[in-house]
Design an enzyme around this catalytic site. Structure first.
Site, PDB file in Angstrom:
ATOM      1  N   LEU A  16      60.834  68.087  44.306  1.00 24.66           N
ATOM      2  CA  LEU A  16      62.040  67.640  43.609  1.00 24.66           C
ATOM      3  C   LEU A  16      63.160  68.673  43.748  1.00 24.66           C
ATOM      4  O   LEU A  16      64.322  68.316  43.987  1.00 24.66           O
ATOM      5  CB  LEU A  16      61.728  67.396  42.123  1.00 24.66           C
ATOM      6  N   ILE A  41      58.279  82.182  36.932  1.00 17.30           N
ATOM      7  CA  ILE A  41      58.630  81.721  35.576  1.00 17.30           C
ATOM      8  C   ILE A  41      57.730  82.343  34.505  1.00 17.30           C
ATOM      9  O   ILE A  41      58.093  82.394  33.331  1.00 17.30           O
ATOM     10  CB  ILE A  41      58.602  80.165  35.504  1.00 17.30           C
ATOM     11  N   ALA A  62      56.792  74.230  38.235  1.00 19.06           N
ATOM     12  CA  ALA A  62      55.601  73.772  37.521  1.00 19.06           C
ATOM     13  C   ALA A  62      54.355  74.049  38.332  1.00 19.06           C
ATOM     14  O   ALA A  62      54.401  74.186  39.547  1.00 19.06           O
ATOM     15  CB  ALA A  62      55.700  72.266  37.241  1.00 19.06           C
ATOM     16  N   TYR A  63      53.253  74.108  37.621  1.00 24.75           N
ATOM     17  CA  TYR A  63      51.923  74.106  38.238  1.00 24.75           C
ATOM     18  C   TYR A  63      51.582  72.622  38.376  1.00 24.75           C
ATOM     19  O   TYR A  63      51.420  71.927  37.371  1.00 24.75           O
ATOM     20  CB  TYR A  63      50.929  74.821  37.319  1.00 24.75           C
ATOM     21  N   THR A  64      51.498  72.108  39.614  1.00 22.74           N
ATOM     22  CA  THR A  64      51.406  70.648  39.798  1.00 22.74           C
ATOM     23  C   THR A  64      50.096  70.167  40.435  1.00 22.74           C
ATOM     24  O   THR A  64      49.968  68.980  40.719  1.00 22.74           O
ATOM     25  CB  THR A  64      52.589  70.140  40.655  1.00 22.74           C
ATOM     26  N   TYR A 127      46.176  69.295  33.472  1.00 25.86           N
ATOM     27  CA  TYR A 127      47.584  69.322  33.896  1.00 25.86           C
ATOM     28  C   TYR A 127      48.462  68.611  32.852  1.00 25.86           C
ATOM     29  O   TYR A 127      49.470  69.149  32.393  1.00 25.86           O
ATOM     30  CB  TYR A 127      47.714  68.653  35.272  1.00 25.86           C
ATOM     31  N   LYS A 131      51.457  70.121  30.442  1.00 21.97           N
ATOM     32  CA  LYS A 131      52.835  69.605  30.482  1.00 21.97           C
ATOM     33  C   LYS A 131      53.274  69.156  29.078  1.00 21.97           C
ATOM     34  O   LYS A 131      54.421  69.346  28.684  1.00 21.97           O
ATOM     35  CB  LYS A 131      52.945  68.433  31.473  1.00 21.97           C
TER      36      LYS A 131
END
Ligand code: NAP
Length: 281
Positions: A16, A41, A62-64, A127, A131
Site C-alpha cells: 500500500l 516503528i 505493519a507486521y503483515t 495477526y 491489529k
C-alpha cells in the site's frame, strides 16, 4: 489539504505504501516516506523523529505475515500494537494527526451480514489480535486519529492472493480454491486514492471501512481472473476447513462501506472493474 503542512508516511515501501507514495507525488504533496531499515516503528527514537508538530502521519507500517504471526505473536504485537500506541502518544503531544490502516481480520467473520464500523471485533488469529490491539492503543492515546480498515488488498508490489494463485498455476499442481471465504478484492491504488481524498478534506476522525464494491468468494475471484486472462485453468472449489493453515481466517470479510461513501465525492468502483484493469497491466 486543510490545515496540514506535511504528510509523513510510515511503511512507505510496502504494497500500500508504494501506491500511496506514487499517488501523493501525483497530487503534488510534500511527503516524508519512511520504512525499514532506516525507520523502525518499534524504536522509540525513530518514532520521535517521525512525528513533527501539527503534521499528518499515515501509518501503513505493519507486521503483515498472517501465518508467521502465530509463531511470533510478540513481534506482531510490538509492531502492530505497542508501536501504534506510542505513535498516538507522540502525536497527541505534538498536535499531529494519525491516519492508521487496519483490517477486516479484527473480526471473526461469523456475522451473516457485511460488517459496520460499530460491530465488536473478535479476532481469531494472532495477526488480527495485534491489529485490534493497535486500534485500541491508538484510541487510548487520545490523539486525533482515523482508522481505515481495508480488506483483500492487492497491488503491483507485495505478496497477495493473485500472485499466489499465479505461482500455483505455474507449479502445474491441480488448483483448489476456497469458496466459503467471501470479501471484496480491493486494489491498493484505490485505497491510496481514498486516503488522499480523505486527507484533502477535513481530517476524518473515527473508524471507516473501505473496500471495492460488491462481494465474491476466493473461488469466484480466481474464476474471474482466469476468465479475464483467458487462461484455461482447471479449478476446483473447496472449503477453508480442507486447507491446512496455521492461522484461522474469517469466512465473512464483507464490509458495509456506507459511512466512508458519505464522505467521498467519487463513487466506489466495483471489484470486477478494478481487478480487470489490474490484470490488463
Ligand atoms: N494486504 C492486505 O490484504 C491487507 C488487508 C487488510 C489490511 N491490511 C493492512 O494494510 C496496511 C498495509 O499493508 P500492506 O499490504 O501494504 O503490507 P506490507 O506490504 O507488508 O507493508 C508493510 C510495510 O511495513 C514495513 N514494516 C514492517 N515492520 C516494520 C517496522 N518494525 N518498522 C517500520 N516498518 C515496518 C514492511 O517492511 P518489510 O516488508 O521489510 O517487513 C513493509 O514495507 C497494514 O496495516 C495491513 O495490516 C492489508
Amino acid at each position: 489539504m486543510s490545515g496540514s503542512k506535511q504528510i509523513t508516511l510510515l511503511g512507505a515501501k510496502g504494497m500500500l505504501g508504494t501506491d500511496l507514495t506514487a499517488m501523493a507525488v501525483k497530487r503534488g504533496w510534500s511527503l516524508r516516506a519512511l520504512d525499514l531499515p532506516e525507520f523502525d516503528i518499534t524504536q522509540p527514537e525513530h518514532l520521535e523523529r517521525a512525528v513533527s508538530p501539527n503534521s499528518v502521519i499515515v501509518n501503513c507500517a505493519a507486521y503483515t505475515n498472517v501465518e508467521k504471526a502465530e509463531s511470533e505473536p510478540e513481534l506482531a504485537e510490538k509492531v502492530n500494537a505497542w508501536a501504534v500506541g506510542r505513535l498516538g502518544e507522540l502525536a497527541k503531544r505534538a498536535g499531529a494527526r494519525v491516519l492508521h490502516i487496519s483490517t477486516d481480520f479484527v473480526f471473526d467473520g461469523m456475522l451473516d451480514r457485511p460488517y459496520v464500523e460499530t460491530d465488536i471485533p473478535n479476532p481469531i488469529n494472532a495477526y488480527g489480535l495485534s491489529k485490534w490491539h493497535g486500534e485500541l492503543a491508538l484510541e487510548a492515546s487520545g490523539c486525533q486519529h482515523c482508522i481505515l480498515r481495508i480488506e483483500w488488498a492487492y497491488g503491483r508490489h507485495g505478496v497477495h492472493f493473485i500472485k499466489k494463485l499465479m505461482e500455483a498455476v505455474h507449479s502445474g499442481e491441480p488448483l483448489r480454491v476456497v469458496d466459503d471465504q467471501v470479501g471484496a478484492p480491493t486494489a491498493t491504488t484505490g485505497v491510496a486514492e481514498v486516503i488522499c481524498d480523505l486527507l484533502e478534506g477535513d481530517f476524518p476522525e473515527g473508524v471507516f471501512h473501505f473496500a471495492a464494491w460488491g462481494y465474491v468468494s476466493r473461488y469466484g475471484m480466481a474464476q474471474f481472473i482466469f476468465d479475464t486472462l483467458e487462461m484455461p485453468v482447471e479449478l476446483t472449489p473447496c472449503k477453508t476447513a480442507d486447507f491446512p493453515s496455521v492461522a484461522k481466517r474469517p469466512l465473512n470479510s464483507r464490509f458495509n462501506c456506507k459511512k466512508i461513501k458519505g464522505t467521498l465525492s467519487r463513487s466506489i468502483e466495483h471489484w470486477k472493474d478494478t481487478l480487470a484493469q489490474y490484470l490488463e497491466t
